[in-house]
Design an enzyme around this catalytic site. Structure first.
Site, mmCIF file in Angstrom:
data_model
loop_
_atom_site.group_PDB
_atom_site.id
_atom_site.type_symbol
_atom_site.label_atom_id
_atom_site.label_comp_id
_atom_site.label_asym_id
_atom_site.label_seq_id
_atom_site.Cartn_x
_atom_site.Cartn_y
_atom_site.Cartn_z
ATOM 1 N N LYS A 128 12.939 -6.633 -1.806
ATOM 2 C CA LYS A 128 12.507 -6.411 -3.185
ATOM 3 C C LYS A 128 13.069 -5.093 -3.713
ATOM 4 C CE LYS A 128 8.211 -6.720 -2.029
ATOM 5 N NZ LYS A 128 6.748 -6.870 -1.938
ATOM 6 N N THR B 254 1.876 -1.913 -13.085
ATOM 7 C CA THR B 254 2.557 -2.722 -12.068
ATOM 8 C C THR B 254 1.746 -2.807 -10.778
ATOM 9 O OG1 THR B 254 3.795 -0.742 -11.389
ATOM 10 C CG2 THR B 254 4.866 -2.233 -12.966
ATOM 11 N N GLY C 109 -0.200 -4.260 -7.941
ATOM 12 C CA GLY C 109 -0.314 -5.607 -7.384
ATOM 13 C C GLY C 109 0.924 -6.467 -7.510
ATOM 14 N N THR C 110 2.062 -5.872 -7.894
ATOM 15 C CA THR C 110 3.261 -6.703 -8.063
ATOM 16 C C THR C 110 3.711 -7.337 -6.745
ATOM 17 O OG1 THR C 110 4.565 -4.664 -7.898
ATOM 18 C CG2 THR C 110 4.173 -5.541 -10.104
ATOM 19 N N GLY C 111 3.670 -6.565 -5.648
ATOM 20 C CA GLY C 111 4.097 -7.116 -4.368
ATOM 21 C C GLY C 111 3.184 -8.233 -3.890
ATOM 22 N N CYS C 112 1.882 -8.012 -4.015
ATOM 23 C CA CYS C 112 0.917 -9.047 -3.638
ATOM 24 C C CYS C 112 1.135 -10.311 -4.463
ATOM 25 C CB CYS C 112 -0.517 -8.545 -3.859
ATOM 26 S SG CYS C 112 -0.959 -7.052 -2.956
#
Length: 267
Positions: free
Chosen positions: A174, A206, A208-211
């Site tokens: 990512k 942003t 929580g974007t990875g979750c």
């Protein structure tokens, strides 16, 4: 018509923007029934993580048995696991489990607070071997490999291949921590590297974007999409959720993305 079931195994975010809460919102938004196994409780908001309390290995295993013994789970997302004992417990319960598994190697919160102790990194490397897809950001990939973060597409591809060598079926590098106007995620598989590009959006919301991205990929896999298609659908969903994030006005720090941007808006 029955919605496919996706399972998230992760920590709880009391602020609602990341972790279990973000995963369940994402599953629902993408047409899946969400089940959950809570690995840790966190007292957090958009500014900080004030307290983390891990679930016991027995409770984690009990939750996993309860869900997997009864529900027809089609895909699993792994997020914040908290420590080496929890990782070993999850790995043991998933042993022999023939399901697509998306592993998001959560180590640090958006606020900068550490969510995985250093002594658990080896356990996380071992767990990567059971993942259908590993989804590290650039600092997480560097930490797993013990090197400096990638700064070029070529380095991202090299690090993705090195992480695949740990046993993961595929790796999604990512690129959100980069600084270019175009944000590039790189899907590294046995067939090569496939880029997913999007314009970098100007917002501080942003959290929580990875979750959200890893949960969205798991939702696609639960719908039986091929991996590349599941990543593409998830990538588009997250970009729209980030674009609508400022509509929510949640908290005074890094607010959450708008998981239900396609359903309602206050903008």
């Amino acid at each position: 018509m029955t919605a496919p079931i996706a399972l998230t195994i992760a920590g709880s975010d009391s602020g609602g923007g990341a972790g279990i809460q973000a995963d369940l919102k994402t599953f629902s938004a993408l047409g899946c029934y969400g089940a959950s196994v809570v690995t840790a409780l966190t007292a957090q908001n958009t500014r900080t993580v004030a307290l983390v309390e891990p679930a016991s290995p027995a409770m984690i295993a009990g939750q996993m048995r309860a869900v997997l013994d009864d529900l027809d789970v089609r895909a699993v997302k792994l997020g914040m696991l908290g420590g080496a004992q929890a990782i070993a417990t999850v790995a043991g319960c998933l042993d022999g489990c023939d399901l697509p598994i998306v592993l998001d190697p959560v180590m640090v919160a958006k606020s900068g607070d550490r969510l995985l102790p250093p002594d658990a990194i080896d356990a996380l490397r071992a767990l990567a071997g059971c993942a259908t897809l590993l989804t590290p950001n650039l600092p997480e990939a560097a930490c797993l490999l013990g090197c400096a973060p990638a700064t070029t597409p070529a380095q991202m591809a090299e690090q993705g291949a090195a992480l695949r060598a740990m046993g993961a079926g595929a790796v999604l590098m990512k690129g959100g921590h980069g600084d270019s106007a175009i944000c590039t995620d790189l899907l590294v598989t046995a067939q090569g590297a496939m880029p997913f590009r999007a314009r970098r959006l100007s917002t501080r919301n942003t959290h929580g974007t990875g979750c959200t991205l890893s949960a969205a990929i798991a939702a696609g896999l639960a719908h039986a999409l091929p991996l590349e298609q599941a990543v593409g659908v998830a990538h588009r969903y997250l970009q729209r959720a980030i674009a609508a994030a400022d509509d929510l006005c949640v908290g005074s720090g890094h607010g959450p993305v708008h998981h239900f941007h396609a359903v309602w808006s206050h903008g």
